[in-house]
Motif scaffolding. Structure first.
Motif, PDB file in Angstrom:
ATOM      1  N   PRO A 101     -10.584  32.355 -17.345  1.00  0.00           N
ATOM      2  CA  PRO A 101     -10.573  32.435 -15.882  1.00  0.00           C
ATOM      3  C   PRO A 101     -10.254  33.813 -15.338  1.00  0.00           C
ATOM      4  N   VAL A 102      -9.772  34.720 -16.167  1.00  0.00           N
ATOM      5  CA  VAL A 102      -9.457  36.076 -15.709  1.00  0.00           C
ATOM      6  C   VAL A 102     -10.144  37.065 -16.613  1.00  0.00           C
ATOM      7  N   VAL A 103     -10.294  38.234 -16.109  1.00  0.00           N
ATOM      8  CA  VAL A 103     -10.996  39.266 -16.869  1.00  0.00           C
ATOM      9  C   VAL A 103     -10.150  39.778 -18.017  1.00  0.00           C
ATOM     10  N   ASP A 104      -8.823  39.709 -17.905  1.00  0.00           N
ATOM     11  CA  ASP A 104      -7.913  40.222 -18.923  1.00  0.00           C
ATOM     12  C   ASP A 104      -8.174  39.534 -20.253  1.00  0.00           C
ATOM     13  N   SER A 105      -8.512  40.307 -21.263  1.00  0.00           N
ATOM     14  CA  SER A 105      -8.796  39.751 -22.594  1.00  0.00           C
ATOM     15  C   SER A 105      -7.686  40.052 -23.588  1.00  0.00           C
ATOM     16  N   SER A 106      -6.496  40.449 -23.097  1.00  0.00           N
ATOM     17  CA  SER A 106      -5.383  40.749 -23.997  1.00  0.00           C
ATOM     18  C   SER A 106      -4.877  39.479 -24.649  1.00  0.00           C
ATOM     19  N   LYS A 107      -4.162  39.652 -25.735  1.00  0.00           N
ATOM     20  CA  LYS A 107      -3.638  38.512 -26.471  1.00  0.00           C
ATOM     21  C   LYS A 107      -2.469  37.898 -25.720  1.00  0.00           C
ATOM     22  N   PRO A 108      -2.504  36.610 -25.446  1.00  0.00           N
ATOM     23  CA  PRO A 108      -1.404  35.994 -24.701  1.00  0.00           C
ATOM     24  C   PRO A 108      -0.206  35.733 -25.601  1.00  0.00           C
ATOM     25  N   LEU A 109       0.925  35.470 -24.945  1.00  0.00           N
ATOM     26  CA  LEU A 109       2.128  35.101 -25.693  1.00  0.00           C
ATOM     27  C   LEU A 109       2.047  33.667 -26.201  1.00  0.00           C
ATOM     28  N   SER A 110       1.506  32.761 -25.389  1.00  0.00           N
ATOM     29  CA  SER A 110       1.382  31.370 -25.816  1.00  0.00           C
ATOM     30  C   SER A 110       0.391  30.653 -24.920  1.00  0.00           C
ATOM     31  N   ILE A 111      -0.177  29.568 -25.476  1.00  0.00           N
ATOM     32  CA  ILE A 111      -1.016  28.675 -24.693  1.00  0.00           C
ATOM     33  C   ILE A 111      -0.543  27.250 -24.961  1.00  0.00           C
ATOM     34  N   GLN A 112      -0.811  26.379 -23.996  1.00  0.00           N
ATOM     35  CA  GLN A 112      -0.351  25.001 -24.127  1.00  0.00           C
ATOM     36  C   GLN A 112      -1.158  24.122 -23.190  1.00  0.00           C
ATOM     37  N   SER A 113      -1.408  22.876 -23.598  1.00  0.00           N
ATOM     38  CA  SER A 113      -2.100  21.918 -22.742  1.00  0.00           C
ATOM     39  C   SER A 113      -1.182  20.732 -22.477  1.00  0.00           C
ATOM     40  N   ASP A 114      -1.527  19.956 -21.477  1.00  0.00           N
ATOM     41  CA  ASP A 114      -0.742  18.764 -21.211  1.00  0.00           C
ATOM     42  C   ASP A 114      -1.118  17.667 -22.202  1.00  0.00           C
ATOM     43  N   GLU A 115      -0.357  16.580 -22.223  1.00  0.00           N
ATOM     44  CA  GLU A 115      -0.557  15.546 -23.225  1.00  0.00           C
ATOM     45  C   GLU A 115      -1.818  14.722 -23.001  1.00  0.00           C
ATOM     46  N   TYR A 116      -2.432  14.845 -21.810  1.00  0.00           N
ATOM     47  CA  TYR A 116      -3.644  14.073 -21.536  1.00  0.00           C
ATOM     48  C   TYR A 116      -4.908  14.921 -21.677  1.00  0.00           C
ATOM     49  N   GLY A 117      -4.766  16.195 -22.019  1.00  0.00           N
ATOM     50  CA  GLY A 117      -5.918  17.053 -22.234  1.00  0.00           C
ATOM     51  C   GLY A 117      -6.678  17.392 -20.975  1.00  0.00           C
ATOM     52  N   LEU A 118      -5.970  17.535 -19.840  1.00  0.00           N
ATOM     53  CA  LEU A 118      -6.618  17.829 -18.566  1.00  0.00           C
ATOM     54  C   LEU A 118      -6.378  19.256 -18.102  1.00  0.00           C
ATOM     55  N   PRO A 152     -12.260  37.466 -32.793  1.00  0.00           N
ATOM     56  CA  PRO A 152     -11.020  36.947 -33.392  1.00  0.00           C
ATOM     57  C   PRO A 152     -10.350  35.916 -32.493  1.00  0.00           C
ATOM     58  N   VAL A 153      -9.722  34.965 -33.113  1.00  0.00           N
ATOM     59  CA  VAL A 153      -8.952  33.961 -32.389  1.00  0.00           C
ATOM     60  C   VAL A 153      -7.608  34.582 -32.027  1.00  0.00           C
ATOM     61  N   GLN A 154      -7.335  34.687 -30.702  1.00  0.00           N
ATOM     62  CA  GLN A 154      -6.095  35.325 -30.249  1.00  0.00           C
ATOM     63  C   GLN A 154      -4.913  34.348 -30.214  1.00  0.00           C
ATOM     64  N   ALA A 155      -5.172  33.130 -29.854  1.00  0.00           N
ATOM     65  CA  ALA A 155      -4.103  32.124 -29.768  1.00  0.00           C
ATOM     66  C   ALA A 155      -4.706  30.760 -30.044  1.00  0.00           C
ATOM     67  N   ILE A 156      -3.869  29.877 -30.523  1.00  0.00           N
ATOM     68  CA  ILE A 156      -4.325  28.538 -30.888  1.00  0.00           C
ATOM     69  C   ILE A 156      -3.204  27.552 -30.586  1.00  0.00           C
ATOM     70  N   ALA A 157      -3.583  26.319 -30.237  1.00  0.00           N
ATOM     71  CA  ALA A 157      -2.569  25.317 -29.899  1.00  0.00           C
ATOM     72  C   ALA A 157      -3.107  23.932 -30.182  1.00  0.00           C
ATOM     73  N   LEU A 158      -2.208  23.052 -30.616  1.00  0.00           N
ATOM     74  CA  LEU A 158      -2.502  21.631 -30.767  1.00  0.00           C
ATOM     75  C   LEU A 158      -1.925  20.890 -29.574  1.00  0.00           C
ATOM     76  N   THR A 159      -2.653  19.908 -29.072  1.00  0.00           N
ATOM     77  CA  THR A 159      -2.163  19.144 -27.932  1.00  0.00           C
ATOM     78  C   THR A 159      -0.949  18.323 -28.332  1.00  0.00           C
ATOM     79  N   PRO A 160      -0.108  17.944 -27.374  1.00  0.00           N
ATOM     80  CA  PRO A 160       1.120  17.208 -27.714  1.00  0.00           C
ATOM     81  C   PRO A 160       0.887  15.911 -28.480  1.00  0.00           C
ATOM     82  N   LYS A 161      -0.253  15.252 -28.269  1.00  0.00           N
ATOM     83  CA  LYS A 161      -0.542  14.015 -28.983  1.00  0.00           C
ATOM     84  C   LYS A 161      -1.390  14.228 -30.239  1.00  0.00           C
ATOM     85  N   ASP A 162      -1.621  15.468 -30.611  1.00  0.00           N
ATOM     86  CA  ASP A 162      -2.433  15.806 -31.784  1.00  0.00           C
ATOM     87  C   ASP A 162      -3.841  15.246 -31.686  1.00  0.00           C
ATOM     88  N   ASP A 163      -4.332  15.083 -30.458  1.00  0.00           N
ATOM     89  CA  ASP A 163      -5.700  14.596 -30.290  1.00  0.00           C
ATOM     90  C   ASP A 163      -6.642  15.671 -29.784  1.00  0.00           C
TER      91      ASP A 163
END
Length: 858
Positions: free
Chosen positions: A69-86, A404-415
């Motif tokens: 959503p933003v032009v900045d392509s720097s590596k983030p500190l963390s990413i996270q999604s909600d438990e419903y994947g929305l 390259p993959v900058q950040a990766i995350a698993l959803t709280p329900k592992d789905d």
């Protein structure tokens, strides 16, 4: 019409009612037999149906790619999604926190979290969403970044949202609204709440942070630009009058000398309990400190995680529970290290390399699941791998793009799985199925967290969420076979000898009362036998262990001695007292028990250094006494076999002119001589084994546990004796009487007739009886559950407990209903029990057929 051998025609015809009855009976028997086979087969296929999903591979849904959503392509500190994947949130190093929709990629919100100072360090606990931030002025700030979920009624929403269809989503007041039922909606919004900053002791910028939450509170480790490594403990106090929360910080310096390395460490790590802290450099150097005593942390280990000079560490991530450390290097290798107890020092731990995985390129991102021991890895070539650490199973290999993959995350329900590249965000739907279960995890040693080496372990549940389930079936299979072996060793000889005596030597009048009495023993409930074994017999055996072990020698010896003494009686007396022979022989049993009571203190003093419990535990004494006890049965059998081959033929030729009394005296002398020779041979062999350094402790002998295999074998032996006895006696009694008469008429004694004629003829029936008793022993539940301690250990120690397949199913099935993997694994244990029984019965049937052929030839 059929013809007889006389050639005359049969004049009488079978009545129609008899023919109808015969056909009906034949049909009924056929249907019953087929129905039995179908019922057993249905059980097998149902077990198979329930357990097959355990081995299905992980299911990956199609990927969905969204532009960043933003032009900045720097590596983030963390990413996270909600438990419903929305929704998804991304935190950057400059303090920007953005939130986007995962279905369209639209930007929901963007905010700057920190304005007073620059963010220089960040750590987050994925399980609790608690964050700890460090700043350029040396201060730190605690907070929480999470997704808040609430439920709203359709009446509180605008009309355009009320018109949403099932599972439809829309935006409202910075939140994402989703219809979940006819009149109910779910509201999800991103929340970032921080407490007041905590000033640092110096103005040096915070470089690295890590945190954990233990029973003692929140514990953190911090490294600043001055090279100071500190252990921090935070204590929160709330003013009951004003409600204001005050955070107090306690700091302790960790003896890390920054002068040893010009460059600072790239990562610092604190364990889940806060008892160890690690500093890690990119070249693989790791320093591990013991922080259990916060006042004086100490360096306990220094290792090289990457010994190859051409490799460097590129990523580090703790696994669920923060005991296992995952490290990825520049060649795509991922290693799992965890502390294990040293075999030589039970209080000292060392970092053990337990699991290794290989990726396709340099590891750029790692993320661990907050529910199971699963980890996702992103690589420099844009690929993503999904692994399960314990089973070492690769669940998926995915492609996020060319960057390259900058950040990766698993959803709280592992789905779900998210991967962020410089240009886009890729998401997959995942269903890991049952990654803990593989054939190797079930039947081969697995290196579990905290163990010094791979082991067979069954431990399916615990009281903590970060527990590592252990589904090794080998301890249960081993326990089943151990219980079966010891119970059969005790029950089979007694049951077969009792059946032979009842069939061939006991008077018909006594048999009429004794056999039904023994058969009634089969009706004793297993739970009653288990109750008696656990609460009555086990304490008695523990208090008189030496007496109990001596009984196994003195009672058989007394019984045989009584038989030889019986032969000394004049023939006229033996004929008159023949009907009371069983009573006289049974009197030898209390005589043997009394003899054991008298000699056991002497045996304990001579063989077990005066205390058998401490001797079993290895605290006192030598191996000599244990070897004598173990070797006595074997030496007795060897001496009896040698006497039958060498001495008995010569005595037969010499005793042609001897009187009955002389023969009886020689037999008694031979028995006494054989006992002496067997004892001398056992003593000599035990002395030799001791000189060679062998010790039975650690094998069949070991530390005494009150509920053990000895008690189970004794009690379960009584459970299988009635079955084996009844079927064996019926098989022996069904041998035609003309074979007995022919043998006796040829001059054989009743014993010779029984051993050489009756038993070989009835061998197939005897073997069937043994196998039916074996099936009862294999499937026994309550006796093992109550009297064996229910501990899944793999030891042959007869004084230790165990757990069987059937007992494990009975204990854990109510709890396993809540967990699909646990539930299906118990069905797999039932399937293993089914297969073991089927294999044993098949082997038994083949042997029985062979015996039957030999009996027919005889």
């Amino acid at each position: 019409m059929t013809k007889s051998f006389t050639g005359r025609a049969r004049r009488k015809k079978t009545h129609w009612s008899v023919r109808v009855s015969d056909r009906f009976s034949k049909s009924l028997i056929t249907i019953g037999g087929i129905g039995t086979i179908l019922a057993v087969s249905t059980v097998f296929f149902y077990l198979l149906y329930v357990t097959i999903p355990l081995f299905r591979p992980a299911h990956i849904s199609g990927s969905e790619t969204l532009n960043r959503p933003v032009v900045d392509s720097s590596k983030p500190l963390s990413i996270q999604s909600d438990e419903y994947g929305l929704m998804n949130r991304i935190l950057y190093a400059d303090g920007r926190l953005i939130c986007t929709r995962l279905d369209t990629g639209a930007l929901l919100s963007e905010q700057i979290l920190f304005t007073n100072a620059s963010l220089t360090a960040f750590t987050m606990d994925a399980a609790t969403s608690e964050v700890l931030c460090g700043f350029s002025d040396g201060s730190i700030q605690m907070g929480r970044i999470n997704f808040l979920t609430s439920y709203v009624s359709d009446k509180d929403l605008p009309p355009e949202l009320q018109a949403l269809g099932e599972n439809g989503t829309g935006e409202w007041n910075g939140a994402l609204i989703q219809r979940i039922s006819g009149e109910q909606f779910r509201s999800i919004r991103l929340s970032a709440v921080f407490e007041e900053p905590i000033p640092g002791e110096t103005s040096a910028a915070v470089r690295l942070l890590d945190q954990t939450t233990s029973s003692a509170g929140q514990i953190s480790v911090m490294l600043n630009d001055e090279g100071t490594l500190s252990l921090l403990r935070f204590t929160k106090r709330e003013n009951i009058m004003t409600g204001k929360v005050t955070v107090r910080r306690t700091a302790a310096l960790i003896p890390y000398n920054s002068q040893e390395r010009r460059d600072p460490p790239a990562w610092i790590f604190i364990s889940g309990l806060g008892d160890t802290v690690c500093a890690v450099w990119r070249d693989g150097t790791l320093l591990r400190f013991d922080t259990r005593n916060m006042a004086s942390p100490s360096l306990i280990e220094r290792i090289d995680l990457v010994p190859e000079p051409d490799r460097q560490l590129t990523s580090l991530q703790p696994l669920l529970g923060r005991a296992t450390l995952l490290v990825g290097d520049s060649t795509g290798r991922i290693q799992a290290w965890f502390p294990a107890f040293s075999p030589n020092n039970s209080s000292q731990t060392f970092l053990a390399l337990a699991h290794t995985f290989q990726g396709s390129a340099s590891v750029t991102a790692l993320a661990s699941s907050s529910r199971i021991r699963m980890v996702a890895a992103g690589y420099a070539d844009g690929t993503v791998d999904l692994f399960h650490i314990t089973s070492q199973k690769q669940l998926a290999h995915l492609v996020a793009g060319d960057s390259p993959v900058q950040a990766i995350a698993l959803t709280p329900k592992d789905d779900g799985l998210l991967a962020l590249t410089p240009s886009r965000l890729v998401q997959w739907g995942i269903d890991p199925q049952h990654p803990e279960i593989t054939p190797s995890a079930l039947f081969t040693p697995v290196w579990y967290e905290g163990s010094a080496k791979p082991e067979h372990v069954w431990q399916s549940s615990s009281g903590t969420d970060d527990f590592e389930p252990k589904f090794g079936l080998m301890p249960l299979i081993f326990g089943t076979l151990k219980a079966t072996l010891f119970s059969m060793m005790f029950g089979v000889p007694i049951a077969l000898l009792a059946a032979i005596f009842t069939s061939e030597f006991l008077s018909p009048r006594a048999k009429l009362h004794i056999k039904p009495a023994v058969e009634m023993m089969a009706g004793l409930p297993s739970v009653v036998l288990g109750f008696i074994a656990a609460l009555v017999l086990a304490p008695i055996v523990a208090s008189m262990l030496t007496v109990f072990m001596t009984v196994f020698v003195t009672v058989p010896a007394s019984f045989l001695l009584g038989a030889y003494i019986w032969q000394l009686l004049p023939q006229r007396w033996t004929l008159l007292l023949a009907r009371f022979r069983l009573i006289f022989l049974l009197l030898t049993v209390p005589a043997g028990v009394g003899l054991a009571w008298v000699v056991s203190p002497v045996i304990e003093r001579l063989c077990f250094a005066g205390d058998i419990m401490r001797w079993l535990d290895g605290q006192i004494g030598q191996a000599f006494g244990g070897w004598v006890l173990l070797l006595m049965p074997a030496t007795c059998l060897i001496v009896a076999w040698v006497f039958s081959l060498v001495i008995d033929p010569r005595l037969r030729s010499l005793s042609m002119d001897w009187s009955r009394l002389q023969c009886a005296l020689i037999d008694l002398f031979k028995f006494m001589l054989g006992c002496a020779v067997a004892l001398a041979l056992a003593i000599a062999s035990a002395a030799l084994l001791q000189v060679l350094g062998f010790d039975p402790r650690g094998g069949l002998f070991g530390t005494y546990v009150q509920r053990n295999a000895l008690v189970v074998g004794f009690v379960m032996g009584f459970a299988i004796i009635p079955i084996i006895y009844t079927i064996s006696e019926d098989a022996l009694s069904s041998v035609p009487d003309h074979l007995r008469s022919a043998s006796l008429g040829a001059g054989a004694t009743p014993w010779q007739t029984a051993v050489r004629i009756i038993i070989p003829t009835a061998m197939s029936g005897l073997f069937s009886a043994i196998m039916i008793g074996l099936g009862r022993a294999v499937g026994e539940t309550m006796i093992v559950l109550m009297a064996a301690g229910n501990t899944p250990v793999m030891e042959w120690n007869i004084f230790n407990g165990f757990r069987t397949l059937s007992a494990n199913i009975a204990v854990e099935l109510p709890e396993a209903v809540r967990n699909s993997t646990h539930y299906r694994t118990l069905f797999l244990a039932a399937l293993a029990l089914f297969v073991i029984t089927f294999i044993l019965n098949t082997i038994a049937e083949l042997i029985r057929i062979r015996f039957r052929k030999k009996a027919v030839e005889l």
